[in-house]
Structure formats: C-alpha cells, structure tokens
Design a protein around this motif. Structure first.
Motif, PDB file in Angstrom:
ATOM      1  N   ALA A 150       0.903  -0.969  -0.146  1.00 40.90           N
ATOM      2  CA  ALA A 150      -0.342   0.210   0.043  1.00 40.90           C
ATOM      3  C   ALA A 150       0.766   1.198   0.175  1.00 40.90           C
ATOM      4  N   ARG A 151       0.613   2.426  -0.292  1.00 41.40           N
ATOM      5  CA  ARG A 151       1.230   3.459  -0.719  1.00 41.40           C
ATOM      6  C   ARG A 151      -0.330   5.078  -1.118  1.00 41.40           C
ATOM      7  N   ILE A 152       0.578   6.409  -0.822  1.00 41.03           N
ATOM      8  CA  ILE A 152       0.094   6.773  -0.795  1.00 41.03           C
ATOM      9  C   ILE A 152       1.208   8.043  -1.040  1.00 41.03           C
ATOM     10  N   HIS A 153       0.774   8.990  -2.555  1.00 39.95           N
ATOM     11  CA  HIS A 153       1.462  10.105  -2.414  1.00 39.95           C
ATOM     12  C   HIS A 153       1.190  11.233  -1.893  1.00 39.95           C
ATOM     13  N   VAL A 154       1.761  12.202  -0.815  1.00 43.71           N
ATOM     14  CA  VAL A 154       1.769  13.231   0.379  1.00 43.71           C
ATOM     15  C   VAL A 154       0.371  13.813   0.195  1.00 43.71           C
ATOM     16  N   ALA A 155       0.754  13.843  -1.347  1.00 46.34           N
ATOM     17  CA  ALA A 155      -0.541  15.184  -1.248  1.00 46.34           C
ATOM     18  C   ALA A 155      -1.598  14.607  -1.631  1.00 46.34           C
ATOM     19  N   ASP A 156      -2.222  13.432  -1.541  1.00 42.50           N
ATOM     20  CA  ASP A 156      -3.155  13.209  -1.174  1.00 42.50           C
ATOM     21  C   ASP A 156      -3.553  12.498   0.265  1.00 42.50           C
ATOM     22  N   VAL A 192      -5.812   5.890   4.327  1.00 47.36           N
ATOM     23  CA  VAL A 192      -4.889   6.268   3.272  1.00 47.36           C
ATOM     24  C   VAL A 192      -4.361   5.695   2.306  1.00 47.36           C
ATOM     25  N   VAL A 193      -4.459   5.328   0.999  1.00 48.87           N
ATOM     26  CA  VAL A 193      -3.991   4.571   0.258  1.00 48.87           C
ATOM     27  C   VAL A 193      -4.749   4.711  -1.032  1.00 48.87           C
ATOM     28  N   ASP A 194      -3.406   4.460  -2.221  1.00 49.93           N
ATOM     29  CA  ASP A 194      -3.893   4.663  -3.193  1.00 49.93           C
ATOM     30  C   ASP A 194      -4.448   3.513  -3.835  1.00 49.93           C
ATOM     31  N   ASP A 195      -5.232   2.812  -4.890  1.00 48.81           N
ATOM     32  CA  ASP A 195      -5.836   2.161  -5.366  1.00 48.81           C
ATOM     33  C   ASP A 195      -4.944   1.203  -6.196  1.00 48.81           C
ATOM     34  N   ASP A 196      -3.587   1.029  -5.945  1.00 53.38           N
ATOM     35  CA  ASP A 196      -3.151   0.102  -6.722  1.00 53.38           C
ATOM     36  C   ASP A 196      -1.947  -0.436  -5.777  1.00 53.38           C
ATOM     37  N   PRO A 197      -1.965  -1.617  -4.995  1.00 55.14           N
ATOM     38  CA  PRO A 197      -1.099  -2.304  -4.412  1.00 55.14           C
ATOM     39  C   PRO A 197       0.384  -2.722  -4.971  1.00 55.14           C
TER      40      PRO A 197
END
Length: 321
Positions: free
Chosen positions: A211-217, A237-242
C-alpha cells in the motif's frame, strides 16, 4: 433629555474577530512540513516541533513557529503555541520500548489540550496494524492483528488518542497510511541519487502487495476531515494500486531513461534482498481498501496509482530545472 443637547447614539456592537485557524504539528517531518507549507499559503497560523536547531531554523524560514522537542525528555509547558492551536496533527511515531511518547505525558497532555482552543486532531498511523491477511482486501472494520513491535505500538497509540479525545469530546481522526512518497522521497529520487536500498527496504521486496499514498493525497484527506465535527473516525489513506515495489522501480526507471538517462548511473537490484537466507520478515500481505476515504470524506485521489504520482514528480523536476 436636557433641552438643546442631542442624545448620544449608542456605539454599534463590535463584531468579534473570528478565531484564526492555527495548526500545530507534532513532528514536522516529510508529511508535517508538506502540510504546513500549504496551510501557511492559505493564511493559517502554523506551529510545530522538530528534533534539531537546524530544522527549527528551516521551519521558521517557512513562516512557522517552531520548537525543538524531545518527547522523552521535554514537557509541554514550554510550547506556548500549543494552547492557541485549533488543529493538531500528530506525526511522531512510537518509540520501541516506550510507546507513544506524547501519550506518556498523560496528565500534562490532557491539561494542555483541555484548556486550549482545540477543535480537531489527526493521528498518523500505519496500515501495518492489520498484520498479515493472506492477500485479502481489508477495510477499517477488519480485525486488527499487528505482528511487529512497531505495528503493535501503532495500534496502542491509536486507541490512546481516541480515548483521550473521547474524554475531551473533540473530533479525532486516525489515518492508517500506506507507504508515503512524494517530491524528494520516491523511487525516482532513489534512482537519481544512486542510493542503495536499506535493509528494511530490501526486506519488503518479496511482498506481493504494498500500500502507498502520495503526500498530496494525505494533505487532501486532512483538509476534508476538518469539515466533519465531533467525529471519531479511522480511515485507510492509500491509493488504488497496491503494486509490488519492483514494479514501481521498473516504471520509475523507464520514466527516467526517456527524459533524464544521464541521471541513472548504476543499477539497483530491488528484487534481491542481499540478506542471509536465515533472515526473514513477518508476513504482511493484504490489499487495503480506500472506499471509506472516498465515500466518507469525498476525497478524489490526485494520484490513484504510483504511475500518476511518479509522473507528477518527474514533471516537477522539469519545472524546477
């Protein structure tokens, strides 16, 4: 009324000035600094803590009120701006053998927060609290089963902050973050700096899902949560693509080879751990759902996959150059 003297008119009531929004950041590191810079640009007052005099000067140059703070040795009485804060972001990780260092200042912390102007609090946690789920899709209602010491301490801190906010009747949010990346901290930066992977990073290479997330999100989620009053919510708070880490590095390399081939000076093997075969990692395979982030907070991710996030970082390099 005395003849010939006009009566004095009552002065109009003076409208009280609205309470200025004041964010206090415990731990103004990568995320805390990113959030602080953008709130300052919106006219917020921003204060925070850091770990050295050098970092203090850097934060002050941004316009923050900064304090050098060691939660294991310092107390809160010397941080005068904390009582003026309307919003509190906690980005200090637990310490092995100690736990959450701020929650250990229990009475001091409770007294300071209860006599201040606080309306909202957000604790930055980690998806590691779910432990190993065999690759299953997990949401915030999934059983929490932390295995590593750091994950256990994270979960204990989550409960501690929620309990404290219950007692003070204030809004509290727990953000379970994926791996954080953004400008200056990404696969692109690692490749550009020819930086070898740390042992911790190498140990993660065998994972199928990350799981990852951009700081802007993360910043988007923080702003969205501020509009919800008297809530106590836990959000992934993660993106759609692990995607696995090797896939991310392969994409980053392809981006750089097209635009900045001279920046890549050596190959970093992200598939090989380079560790003794006896060493192992605690399994932690899971796909983390962000449905509640999107539906509950109405957040539309700026970077739903690492491809968008890395492309935006590369584009920012071109603008800077």
């Amino acid at each position: 009324m005395i003849p010939g003297i006009a009566p004095k008119l009552a002065a109009p009531p003076v409208a009280s000035a609205p309470q200025p929004r004041h964010m206090f950041v415990f731990g103004a590191g990568f995320v805390g600094r990113y959030v602080s810079e953008r709130l300052l640009a919106q006219g917020w007052q921003v204060s925070g803590t850091c770990t050295s005099a050098t970092k203090k000067r850097e934060l002050e140059m941004l316009g923050m009120t900064a304090s050098v703070f060691d939660a294991t040795e310092s107390n809160l009485e010397n941080i005068h701006s904390l009582q003026q804060a309307t919003h509190l972001l906690i980005s200090i990780p637990p310490i092995p053998g100690i736990g959450d260092p701020l929650l250990n200042l229990n009475e001091d912390l409770r007294r300071t927060l209860s006599h201040g102007n606080l309306e909202w609090l957000c604790y930055l946690s980690s998806t590691s609290v779910y432990g190993d789920c065999g690759g299953a899709l997990v949401d915030e209602d999934h059983t929490v089963n932390p295995k590593s010491e750091s994950a256990k301490l994270r979960f204990k801190a989550e409960k501690g902050w929620l309990d404290l906010m219950d007692d003070l009747n204030l809004s509290a949010f727990i953000f379970r973050l994926g791996g954080i990346y953004g400008p200056g901290r990404s696969a692109l930066d690692t490749l550009a700096k020819s930086k070898s992977l740390s042992q911790r990073q190498k140990l993660r290479e065998s994972k199928q899902y990350t799981a990852r997330i951009h700081v802007a999100d993360i910043y988007q989620a923080i702003l969205a949560s501020m509009s919800i009053r008297c809530a106590r919510k836990i959000l992934n708070v993660v993106d759609d693509d692990p995607a696995p880490r090797a896939e991310v590095f392969a994409f980053a390399r392809s981006l750089m080879q097209r635009r900045y081939p001279d920046l890549i000076t050596k190959t970093i093997d992200v598939k090989s751990t380079g560790l003794d075969y006896k060493e192992s990692i605690i399994p932690a395979e899971k796909q983390v759902s962000n449905a509640r982030l999107k539906q509950g907070l109405g957040v539309k991710l700026l970077h739903p996959t690492y491809r968008s996030g890395l492309q935006s970082i590369l584009d920012s390099w071109q603008l800077e150059s």
